[in-house]
Scaffold this motif. Structure first.
Motif, PDB file in Angstrom:
ATOM      1  N   ILE A 148       0.849  -1.202   0.000  1.00  0.00           N
ATOM      2  CA  ILE A 148       0.000   0.000   0.000  1.00  0.00           C
ATOM      3  C   ILE A 148       0.882   1.249   0.000  1.00  0.00           C
ATOM      4  O   ILE A 148       0.673   2.182  -0.779  1.00  0.00           O
ATOM      5  CB  ILE A 148      -0.958  -0.003   1.220  1.00  0.00           C
ATOM      6  N   PHE A 149       1.922   1.237   0.840  1.00  0.00           N
ATOM      7  CA  PHE A 149       2.818   2.400   0.911  1.00  0.00           C
ATOM      8  C   PHE A 149       3.432   2.655  -0.460  1.00  0.00           C
ATOM      9  O   PHE A 149       3.454   3.787  -0.957  1.00  0.00           O
ATOM     10  CB  PHE A 149       3.917   2.161   1.962  1.00  0.00           C
ATOM     11  N   SER A 150       3.894   1.555  -1.094  1.00  0.00           N
ATOM     12  CA  SER A 150       4.553   1.697  -2.381  1.00  0.00           C
ATOM     13  C   SER A 150       3.577   2.223  -3.446  1.00  0.00           C
ATOM     14  O   SER A 150       3.918   3.105  -4.233  1.00  0.00           O
ATOM     15  CB  SER A 150       5.164   0.341  -2.757  1.00  0.00           C
ATOM     16  N   ALA A 151       2.344   1.710  -3.423  1.00  0.00           N
ATOM     17  CA  ALA A 151       1.357   2.153  -4.424  1.00  0.00           C
ATOM     18  C   ALA A 151       1.005   3.624  -4.237  1.00  0.00           C
ATOM     19  O   ALA A 151       0.889   4.374  -5.211  1.00  0.00           O
ATOM     20  CB  ALA A 151       0.092   1.303  -4.318  1.00  0.00           C
ATOM     21  N   VAL A 152       0.852   4.037  -2.984  1.00  0.00           N
ATOM     22  CA  VAL A 152       0.417   5.423  -2.742  1.00  0.00           C
ATOM     23  C   VAL A 152       1.570   6.390  -2.987  1.00  0.00           C
ATOM     24  O   VAL A 152       1.399   7.455  -3.578  1.00  0.00           O
ATOM     25  CB  VAL A 152      -0.149   5.560  -1.305  1.00  0.00           C
ATOM     26  N   SER A 153       2.785   6.004  -2.552  1.00  0.00           N
ATOM     27  CA  SER A 153       3.925   6.927  -2.685  1.00  0.00           C
ATOM     28  C   SER A 153       4.543   6.863  -4.085  1.00  0.00           C
ATOM     29  O   SER A 153       5.378   7.693  -4.426  1.00  0.00           O
ATOM     30  CB  SER A 153       5.000   6.571  -1.659  1.00  0.00           C
ATOM     31  N   LYS A 154       4.121   5.868  -4.870  1.00  0.00           N
ATOM     32  CA  LYS A 154       4.672   5.617  -6.210  1.00  0.00           C
ATOM     33  C   LYS A 154       6.168   5.309  -6.164  1.00  0.00           C
ATOM     34  O   LYS A 154       6.905   5.540  -7.117  1.00  0.00           O
ATOM     35  CB  LYS A 154       4.390   6.777  -7.166  1.00  0.00           C
ATOM     36  N   GLU A 155       6.645   4.800  -5.011  1.00  0.00           N
ATOM     37  CA  GLU A 155       8.039   4.341  -4.910  1.00  0.00           C
ATOM     38  C   GLU A 155       8.007   2.814  -5.006  1.00  0.00           C
ATOM     39  O   GLU A 155       7.021   2.199  -4.608  1.00  0.00           O
ATOM     40  CB  GLU A 155       8.634   4.721  -3.550  1.00  0.00           C
ATOM     41  N   SER A 156       9.112   2.230  -5.481  1.00  0.00           N
ATOM     42  CA  SER A 156       9.110   0.758  -5.591  1.00  0.00           C
ATOM     43  C   SER A 156       9.070   0.151  -4.189  1.00  0.00           C
ATOM     44  O   SER A 156       9.517   0.777  -3.211  1.00  0.00           O
ATOM     45  CB  SER A 156      10.360   0.284  -6.320  1.00  0.00           C
ATOM     46  N   LYS A 157       8.561  -1.074  -4.098  1.00  0.00           N
ATOM     47  CA  LYS A 157       8.495  -1.735  -2.790  1.00  0.00           C
ATOM     48  C   LYS A 157       9.909  -1.893  -2.209  1.00  0.00           C
ATOM     49  O   LYS A 157      10.128  -1.695  -1.019  1.00  0.00           O
ATOM     50  CB  LYS A 157       7.818  -3.108  -2.955  1.00  0.00           C
ATOM     51  N   GLU A 158      10.849  -2.194  -3.094  1.00  0.00           N
ATOM     52  CA  GLU A 158      12.250  -2.361  -2.684  1.00  0.00           C
ATOM     53  C   GLU A 158      12.754  -1.108  -1.963  1.00  0.00           C
ATOM     54  O   GLU A 158      13.365  -1.189  -0.899  1.00  0.00           O
ATOM     55  CB  GLU A 158      13.055  -2.594  -3.957  1.00  0.00           C
ATOM     56  N   LEU A 159      12.433   0.033  -2.560  1.00  0.00           N
ATOM     57  CA  LEU A 159      12.888   1.305  -1.984  1.00  0.00           C
ATOM     58  C   LEU A 159      12.214   1.567  -0.634  1.00  0.00           C
ATOM     59  O   LEU A 159      12.849   2.032   0.315  1.00  0.00           O
ATOM     60  CB  LEU A 159      12.540   2.435  -2.957  1.00  0.00           C
ATOM     61  N   VAL A 160      10.905   1.236  -0.548  1.00  0.00           N
ATOM     62  CA  VAL A 160      10.173   1.467   0.703  1.00  0.00           C
ATOM     63  C   VAL A 160      10.747   0.571   1.802  1.00  0.00           C
ATOM     64  O   VAL A 160      10.944   1.006   2.942  1.00  0.00           O
ATOM     65  CB  VAL A 160       8.650   1.209   0.507  1.00  0.00           C
ATOM     66  N   ILE A 161      11.066  -0.691   1.446  1.00  0.00           N
ATOM     67  CA  ILE A 161      11.649  -1.610   2.435  1.00  0.00           C
ATOM     68  C   ILE A 161      12.971  -1.018   2.948  1.00  0.00           C
ATOM     69  O   ILE A 161      13.220  -0.974   4.148  1.00  0.00           O
ATOM     70  CB  ILE A 161      11.872  -3.013   1.811  1.00  0.00           C
ATOM     71  N   LYS A 162      13.782  -0.528   2.027  1.00  0.00           N
ATOM     72  CA  LYS A 162      15.081   0.057   2.391  1.00  0.00           C
ATOM     73  C   LYS A 162      14.910   1.236   3.352  1.00  0.00           C
ATOM     74  O   LYS A 162      15.612   1.368   4.344  1.00  0.00           O
ATOM     75  CB  LYS A 162      15.763   0.537   1.102  1.00  0.00           C
ATOM     76  N   LYS A 163      13.912   2.073   3.034  1.00  0.00           N
ATOM     77  CA  LYS A 163      13.671   3.289   3.815  1.00  0.00           C
ATOM     78  C   LYS A 163      13.338   2.972   5.279  1.00  0.00           C
ATOM     79  O   LYS A 163      13.722   3.710   6.174  1.00  0.00           O
ATOM     80  CB  LYS A 163      12.480   3.985   3.144  1.00  0.00           C
ATOM     81  N   PHE A 164      12.592   1.879   5.493  1.00  0.00           N
ATOM     82  CA  PHE A 164      12.124   1.590   6.856  1.00  0.00           C
ATOM     83  C   PHE A 164      12.861   0.419   7.499  1.00  0.00           C
ATOM     84  O   PHE A 164      12.515   0.014   8.611  1.00  0.00           O
ATOM     85  CB  PHE A 164      10.607   1.328   6.852  1.00  0.00           C
ATOM     86  N   ALA A 165      13.883  -0.129   6.824  1.00  0.00           N
ATOM     87  CA  ALA A 165      14.565  -1.341   7.324  1.00  0.00           C
ATOM     88  C   ALA A 165      15.001  -1.180   8.780  1.00  0.00           C
ATOM     89  O   ALA A 165      15.632  -0.183   9.146  1.00  0.00           O
ATOM     90  CB  ALA A 165      15.772  -1.640   6.439  1.00  0.00           C
ATOM     91  N   GLY A 166      14.608  -2.155   9.614  1.00  0.00           N
ATOM     92  CA  GLY A 166      15.046  -2.187  11.020  1.00  0.00           C
ATOM     93  C   GLY A 166      14.316  -1.214  11.932  1.00  0.00           C
ATOM     94  O   GLY A 166      14.557  -1.174  13.139  1.00  0.00           O
ATOM     95  N   LYS A 167      13.426  -0.379  11.363  1.00  0.00           N
ATOM     96  CA  LYS A 167      12.725   0.602  12.206  1.00  0.00           C
ATOM     97  C   LYS A 167      11.538  -0.026  12.924  1.00  0.00           C
ATOM     98  O   LYS A 167      11.104  -1.140  12.587  1.00  0.00           O
ATOM     99  CB  LYS A 167      12.253   1.773  11.343  1.00  0.00           C
ATOM    100  N   GLU A 168      10.989   0.700  13.885  1.00  0.00           N
ATOM    101  CA  GLU A 168       9.792   0.219  14.591  1.00  0.00           C
ATOM    102  C   GLU A 168       8.592   0.260  13.636  1.00  0.00           C
ATOM    103  O   GLU A 168       8.465   1.195  12.829  1.00  0.00           O
ATOM    104  CB  GLU A 168       9.462   1.140  15.776  1.00  0.00           C
ATOM    105  N   ILE A 169       7.678  -0.697  13.790  1.00  0.00           N
ATOM    106  CA  ILE A 169       6.480  -0.718  12.935  1.00  0.00           C
ATOM    107  C   ILE A 169       5.654   0.548  13.161  1.00  0.00           C
ATOM    108  O   ILE A 169       5.081   1.114  12.231  1.00  0.00           O
ATOM    109  CB  ILE A 169       5.654  -2.000  13.213  1.00  0.00           C
ATOM    110  N   SER A 170       5.634   1.042  14.407  1.00  0.00           N
ATOM    111  CA  SER A 170       4.817   2.232  14.713  1.00  0.00           C
ATOM    112  C   SER A 170       5.283   3.442  13.887  1.00  0.00           C
ATOM    113  O   SER A 170       4.475   4.253  13.443  1.00  0.00           O
ATOM    114  CB  SER A 170       4.856   2.543  16.200  1.00  0.00           C
ATOM    115  N   GLU A 171       6.583   3.533  13.655  1.00  0.00           N
ATOM    116  CA  GLU A 171       7.107   4.664  12.876  1.00  0.00           C
ATOM    117  C   GLU A 171       6.642   4.550  11.414  1.00  0.00           C
ATOM    118  O   GLU A 171       6.201   5.528  10.799  1.00  0.00           O
ATOM    119  CB  GLU A 171       8.638   4.641  12.967  1.00  0.00           C
TER     120      GLU A 171
END
Ligand code: TYM
Length: 333
Positions: A250-273
């Motif tokens: 959903i994040f990738s579709a709405v932000s129009k960023e690839s899923k790979e990039l979104v995973i990289k952006k949030f890697a290791g972070k808290e789910i709440s963030e």
């Protein structure tokens, strides 16, 4: 080359994020390309395959049109109409039901899901539903049909029906319609990452509606099912985490960023963030659409005029197809 686009949406309740990301977003992109001729239909005859409250159906038809327009479909550019306003759909469905084979319909998984255990009690219309869908598409010689993944099997059936008609009557009469799909063809429930987001789910927390307020969106994302781990570092570690995978889609579709990039952006972070950022981009997407829907709903005169004008245009196109079918099949004296 001009592409002829047809798609439909059932007026069976407020449209949700799955409908938007899986289908309507594509309708808007196709509407914006001047090489396309687009027809978008509110399929009220499909809706009555299960019992509807007449008053609610009427207002859902208007709300569906309002959602189309609020999302960016321009009624001056694309034809928007409701199916029952154009009798050729019912006639086309009958004719094509004489071409379709019962064996083909028996394989439809959506009928099996919707009819449930007691198939004997399902309406005949629910069974022949995909034939009406084939009529919708073929009446307009559609070459491209934007749909979510759950409609793929129905679209294949439309191609089979078109092919058999062409073979039986010795012509390339109907083009074989192609699906138009993006990566977001299956948005899942916020409560269960293995179930499709759906209007009929009993929990309203399972879906985000295009009419939700910012507070609704905040609460639904906060309450959405996840696990107690941190955000994944790569696609492989999404295995066994369907809910997080869905939220990333959903994040990738709405932000129009690839899923790979979104995973990289949030890697290791808290789910709440991650959920907090997801909420923000969803609000940015939905707030303007939902406020436009509310404005349009109050302008019933405008919505009815869009439907009337659309039905007139749709009638003149579909009447030609029906008349040609009559000729080919020997139905005209
Ligand atoms: P309907 O009304 O169930 O859904 C409308 C569109 O939304 C898509 N969709 C989804 N996409 C991604 N994730 C989801 N969770 C999700 N839920 C729904 C659907 O795939 C659909 O594209 N039979 C069709 C309506 C129809 C039609 C047609 C479509 C009637 N005639 C001719 C195309 C062409 C239906 O019930 O869609």
């Amino acid at each position: 080359m001009i592409k002829k686009i047809f798609s439909g949406v059932q007026p069976t309740g407020n449209l949700h994020l799955g409908n938007y990301l899986g289908a309507i977003k594509n309708f808007v992109d196709l509407n914006n390309d001047s090489n396309n001729e687009c027809v978008f239909c509110v399929v009220d005859l499909h809706a009555i395959t299960v019992k509807q409250n007449p008053r609610e159906l009427k207002s859902n038809i208007q709300e569906t049109v309002a959602t189309f327009i609020a999302s960016g479909i321009d009624p001056k550019r694309s034809i928007i109409f409701n199916q029952s306003g154009v009798p050729a759909h019912a006639e086309g469905a009958w004719i094509l039901s004489c071409v379709a084979r019962t064996g083909w319909l028996n394989r439809m998984t959506q009928f099996k899901e919707k009819a449930g255990k007691d198939k004997e009690k399902a309406s005949v219309g629910l069974y022949s539903y995909p034939v009406l869908m084939a009529a919708d598409i073929l009446l307009y010689d559609a070459t491209h049909v934007p749909v979510g993944d759950d409609q793929k099997q129905h679209l294949e059936l439309s191609r089979d029906i078109a092919h058999k008609f062409n073979t039986d009557y010795g012509l390339d009469f109907f083009p074989l319609p192609e699906p138009v799909m993006n990566n977001n063809t299956r948005i899942m429930s916020l409560r269960d990452g293995n179930k499709k987001m759906s209007k009929s789910d009993s929990s309203s927390y399972s879906r985000i509606l295009m009419t939700d307020s910012n507070d609704d969106i905040r609460t639904k994302i906060k309450k959405s099912k996840t696990d107690s781990m941190k955000m994944p570092n790569d696609e492989l570690s999404l295995d066994g985490r369907p809910e997080i995978s869905n939220l990333l889609n959903i994040f990738s579709a709405v932000s129009k960023e690839s899923k790979e990039l979104v995973i990289k952006k949030f890697a290791g972070k808290e789910i709440s963030e991650f959920k907090s950022d997801l909420t923000d981009i969803l609000i940015d997407l939905i707030e303007p659409i939902s406020s436009e829907i509310k404005k349009l709903i109050d302008d019933k005169g405008f919505l009815n005029k869009v439907l009337q004008d659309g039905a007139n245009k749709a009638k003149s196109i579909s009447a030609v197809t029906i008349s040609e079918i009559h000729d080919l099949m020997g139905l005209k004296s």
